[in-house]
Scaffold this motif. Structure first.
Motif, PDB file in Angstrom:
ATOM      1  N   SER A   1     -22.855  -3.359 -35.806  1.00  0.00           N
ATOM      2  CA  SER A   1     -24.213  -3.849 -35.582  1.00  0.00           C
ATOM      3  C   SER A   1     -25.260  -2.764 -35.694  1.00  0.00           C
ATOM      4  CB  SER A   1     -24.303  -4.491 -34.197  1.00  0.00           C
ATOM      5  OG  SER A   1     -23.967  -3.539 -33.190  1.00  0.00           O
ATOM      6  N   SER A   2     -24.867  -1.487 -35.678  1.00  0.00           N
ATOM      7  CA  SER A   2     -25.825  -0.393 -35.750  1.00  0.00           C
ATOM      8  C   SER A   2     -25.161   0.843 -36.332  1.00  0.00           C
ATOM      9  CB  SER A   2     -26.375  -0.068 -34.359  1.00  0.00           C
ATOM     10  OG  SER A   2     -25.357   0.502 -33.549  1.00  0.00           O
ATOM     11  N   PHE A   3     -25.984   1.794 -36.756  1.00  0.00           N
ATOM     12  CA  PHE A   3     -25.461   3.050 -37.287  1.00  0.00           C
ATOM     13  C   PHE A   3     -24.848   3.894 -36.167  1.00  0.00           C
ATOM     14  CE2 PHE A   3     -28.353   1.857 -40.698  1.00  0.00           C
ATOM     15  CZ  PHE A   3     -27.591   2.144 -41.813  1.00  0.00           C
ATOM     16  N   GLN A   4     -25.393   3.749 -34.959  1.00  0.00           N
ATOM     17  CA  GLN A   4     -24.811   4.465 -33.821  1.00  0.00           C
ATOM     18  C   GLN A   4     -23.369   4.050 -33.604  1.00  0.00           C
ATOM     19  OE1 GLN A   4     -27.461   4.508 -30.247  1.00  0.00           O
ATOM     20  NE2 GLN A   4     -28.749   3.184 -31.531  1.00  0.00           N
TER      21      GLN A   4
ATOM     22  N   LEU B   1     -21.199   3.221 -35.641  1.00  0.00           N
ATOM     23  CA  LEU B   1     -20.256   3.657 -36.676  1.00  0.00           C
ATOM     24  C   LEU B   1     -19.607   5.001 -36.344  1.00  0.00           C
ATOM     25  CD1 LEU B   1     -22.232   2.588 -39.872  1.00  0.00           C
ATOM     26  CD2 LEU B   1     -20.146   1.556 -38.961  1.00  0.00           C
ATOM     27  N   ASN B   2     -20.043   5.620 -35.234  1.00  0.00           N
ATOM     28  CA  ASN B   2     -19.374   6.817 -34.703  1.00  0.00           C
ATOM     29  C   ASN B   2     -19.214   7.944 -35.720  1.00  0.00           C
ATOM     30  OD1 ASN B   2     -18.980   5.638 -32.138  1.00  0.00           O
ATOM     31  ND2 ASN B   2     -17.197   4.515 -32.923  1.00  0.00           N
ATOM     32  N   GLY B   3     -20.312   8.296 -36.359  1.00  0.00           N
ATOM     33  CA  GLY B   3     -20.284   9.450 -37.253  1.00  0.00           C
ATOM     34  C   GLY B   3     -19.798   9.179 -38.650  1.00  0.00           C
ATOM     35  N   THR B   4     -19.344   7.963 -38.926  1.00  0.00           N
ATOM     36  CA  THR B   4     -18.867   7.651 -40.283  1.00  0.00           C
ATOM     37  C   THR B   4     -19.982   7.067 -41.158  1.00  0.00           C
ATOM     38  OG1 THR B   4     -18.168   5.422 -39.651  1.00  0.00           O
ATOM     39  CG2 THR B   4     -16.554   7.208 -39.415  1.00  0.00           C
ATOM     40  N   ALA B   5     -21.149   6.837 -40.570  1.00  0.00           N
ATOM     41  CA  ALA B   5     -22.238   6.169 -41.297  1.00  0.00           C
ATOM     42  C   ALA B   5     -22.645   6.934 -42.542  1.00  0.00           C
ATOM     43  CB  ALA B   5     -23.439   5.988 -40.365  1.00  0.00           C
ATOM     44  N   LEU B   6     -22.769   8.251 -42.419  1.00  0.00           N
ATOM     45  CA  LEU B   6     -23.212   9.067 -43.548  1.00  0.00           C
ATOM     46  C   LEU B   6     -22.271   8.932 -44.732  1.00  0.00           C
ATOM     47  CD1 LEU B   6     -25.240  11.150 -44.604  1.00  0.00           C
ATOM     48  CD2 LEU B   6     -23.801  12.938 -43.611  1.00  0.00           C
ATOM     49  N   GLN B   7     -20.982   9.011 -44.451  1.00  0.00           N
ATOM     50  CA  GLN B   7     -19.978   8.921 -45.512  1.00  0.00           C
ATOM     51  C   GLN B   7     -19.979   7.533 -46.145  1.00  0.00           C
ATOM     52  OE1 GLN B   7     -16.015   9.740 -44.201  1.00  0.00           O
ATOM     53  NE2 GLN B   7     -15.118   9.592 -46.239  1.00  0.00           N
ATOM     54  N   LEU B   8     -20.098   6.516 -45.299  1.00  0.00           N
ATOM     55  CA  LEU B   8     -20.059   5.136 -45.797  1.00  0.00           C
ATOM     56  C   LEU B   8     -21.287   4.773 -46.620  1.00  0.00           C
ATOM     57  CD1 LEU B   8     -18.693   3.241 -42.650  1.00  0.00           C
ATOM     58  CD2 LEU B   8     -17.521   3.543 -44.846  1.00  0.00           C
ATOM     59  N   ALA B   9     -22.476   5.146 -46.116  1.00  0.00           N
ATOM     60  CA  ALA B   9     -23.727   4.686 -46.718  1.00  0.00           C
ATOM     61  C   ALA B   9     -23.834   5.060 -48.191  1.00  0.00           C
ATOM     62  CB  ALA B   9     -24.919   5.248 -45.944  1.00  0.00           C
ATOM     63  N   PHE B  10     -23.525   6.317 -48.511  1.00  0.00           N
ATOM     64  CA  PHE B  10     -23.758   6.777 -49.872  1.00  0.00           C
ATOM     65  C   PHE B  10     -22.631   6.419 -50.833  1.00  0.00           C
ATOM     66  CE2 PHE B  10     -26.408   9.657 -47.257  1.00  0.00           C
ATOM     67  CZ  PHE B  10     -27.637   9.228 -47.742  1.00  0.00           C
ATOM     68  N   LYS B  11     -21.682   5.616 -50.369  1.00  0.00           N
ATOM     69  CA  LYS B  11     -20.682   5.050 -51.270  1.00  0.00           C
ATOM     70  C   LYS B  11     -21.169   3.741 -51.881  1.00  0.00           C
ATOM     71  CE  LYS B  11     -16.466   6.947 -49.167  1.00  0.00           C
ATOM     72  NZ  LYS B  11     -15.189   6.599 -48.496  1.00  0.00           N
ATOM     73  N   HIS B  12     -22.354   3.276 -51.440  1.00  0.00           N
ATOM     74  CA  HIS B  12     -22.867   1.976 -51.864  1.00  0.00           C
ATOM     75  C   HIS B  12     -24.171   2.107 -52.651  1.00  0.00           C
ATOM     76  CE1 HIS B  12     -20.210   1.133 -48.442  1.00  0.00           C
ATOM     77  NE2 HIS B  12     -20.026  -0.061 -48.982  1.00  0.00           N
ATOM     78  N   ASP B  13     -24.469   1.085 -53.445  1.00  0.00           N
ATOM     79  CA  ASP B  13     -25.738   1.041 -54.175  1.00  0.00           C
ATOM     80  C   ASP B  13     -26.878   0.640 -53.250  1.00  0.00           C
ATOM     81  OD1 ASP B  13     -24.387   1.467 -56.671  1.00  0.00           O
ATOM     82  OD2 ASP B  13     -23.806  -0.646 -56.626  1.00  0.00           O
ATOM     83  N   LEU B  14     -26.548  -0.178 -52.250  1.00  0.00           N
ATOM     84  CA  LEU B  14     -27.578  -0.768 -51.398  1.00  0.00           C
ATOM     85  C   LEU B  14     -27.075  -0.850 -49.966  1.00  0.00           C
ATOM     86  CD1 LEU B  14     -30.245  -2.450 -51.031  1.00  0.00           C
ATOM     87  CD2 LEU B  14     -28.911  -4.462 -51.693  1.00  0.00           C
TER      88      LEU B  14
END
Length: 409
Positions: free
Chosen positions: A44-47, A49-62
């Protein structure tokens, strides 16, 4: 309620950060798996995601996510992710419907590409995302290529407020595009930009049924010359083929713009567009000078009353201080031409030192319907007397305006 007939976007990887089932369904409809899309639903939030948000986000176009702008911790988490941005991943925030403009600007300042209301439906989401993806896909050489001909800058000025200059600017821009819906026919369409520089009272967006996307405010707040990518992102593509920069919805000081910012914009726009139509403010400000210096022609809208004719004369003198050879076309609004010139028309021609060639008949019904429906007259009623007059003006401008040689690089 989810839209059932959503035009889809193809071949995209989408990260959704939301537990809102309605939003998830809308995103799934806009990016269906059958069209080679992949939607990944996360916490429900980037918080969370426990530190994995950065890695996950830039694997996607959007990346589409919900956010409460008052949640400082979550905003900081997103800000940290965007600080590491090194690719073209698009970030779209969904937030409360009553978000203030100032808070929306704060979110954009940290790097969020688009801020949309949670009540958005599928068609609206598709349109917003498509606009941003199209802006991102514009190659830089579209602006920077060494073209042999620069686009023609055509400012539209007015002798008084309410005389119909915005009507002229909008319909002139739409006519110059050419194609279906206009009497102005061309073998190929022209690229046309419409800039509403009437900062305090501009309303060209009303004539085109567009909402201010906050782009002009971003331009002012950045206080720097825009680059090609930023400029492309704030222009809105209208269905009639015109790219529009709306005047800012909030009231801003006339001195918010600077000459160097105008020059930077025109440097880019003249390399991309065939025509740049500019709706000028009913005021004399310093940043108008670079527009006048580049103008291939100026349309000055007036009526034939004594005060307006006198003001038109003063404006012509002022504009020619910046560009002595500037061709000025007088457009007489809400008055029909006649074979026998009345005395007041002959006197106006004497004061203005030119023959009045362009006349727009008074047709309040067509003009009112155009504004109410948000459709230009040349598209809605091209066969009306007013529609024909506006198309004729566009034809005259396209013939009279001469190509401008590109600057050597």
């Amino acid at each position: 309620m989810t839209e059932k007939n959503v035009s889809t976007l193809k071949s995209h990887s989408v990260m959704l950060v939301s537990e809102n089932e309605a939003i998830a369904q809308i995103v799934a409809d806009v990016f269906p798996a059958a069209e080679d899309n992949k939607v990944t639903e996360n916490a429900s939030s980037f918080q969370a995601l426990n530190g994995t948000a950065l890695q996950l986000a830039f694997k996607h176009d959007l990346v589409i996510f919900e956010i409460d702008p008052d949640d400082a911790v979550e905003v900081d988490a997103i800000k940290d992710i965007l600080a590491h941005r090194d690719d073209d991943t698009l970030f779209v925030a969904l937030t409360q419907n009553d978000l203030t403009i100032s808070k929306a600007r704060e979110l954009r300042k940290i790097g969020i590409d688009e801020v949309l209301p949670l009540s958005i439906d599928g068609e609206e989401l598709k349109a917003a995302v498509s606009e941003k993806i199209s802006a991102r896909s514009v190659p830089q050489q579209a602006f920077q290529s060494a073209a042999t001909v620069l686009g023609r800058v055509i400012p539209v000025a007015k002798s008084r407020g309410g005389v119909g200059a915005s009507t002229v600017a909008v319909n002139l821009a739409c006519s110059l595009v050419g194609g279906k819906g206009s009497l102005f026919r061309k073998s190929s369409k022209s690229r046309v930009a419409l800039l509403d520089f009437d900062l305090q009272f501009g309303n060209t967006n009303v004539f085109l049924d567009l909402e201010d996307n906050g782009g002009f405010l971003q331009l002012i707040e950045n206080a720097e010359k825009p680059d090609d990518r930023f400029l492309s992102s704030i222009l809105q593509e209208h269905t009639l083929g015109v790219d529009v920069l709306c005047a800012p919805a909030p009231m801003v000081p006339l001195q918010s713009m600077r000459p160097d910012m105008i020059e930077g914009m025109l440097d880019l726009l003249q390399q991309r567009y065939d025509y740049i139509i500019i709706d000028l403010p009913c005021a004399v400000v310093e940043w108008v000078e670079p527009i006048l210096k580049r103008a291939a022609q100026l349309a000055l809208v007036t009526d034939t009353t004594v005060p307006c004719v006198r003001q038109a004369r003063r404006l012509i003198d002022f504009y020619r201080e910046a560009n002595m050879t500037l061709p000025v076309e007088i457009v007489v609004s809400r008055e029909r031409n006649s074979m026998i010139r009345p005395s007041h028309v002959r006197e106006a021609e004497k004061v203005l030192e030119t023959k009045l060639k362009h006349w727009l008949p008074d047709n309040p019904k067509v003009a009112r319907n155009s504004v109410d429906l948000g459709r230009p007259i040349v598209d809605m009623k091209p066969q009306s007397d007013l529609g024909k007059a506006l198309s004729k003006l566009a034809t005259a401008v396209s013939v009279e305006v001469q190509p401008v040689a590109a600057k050597s690089t």
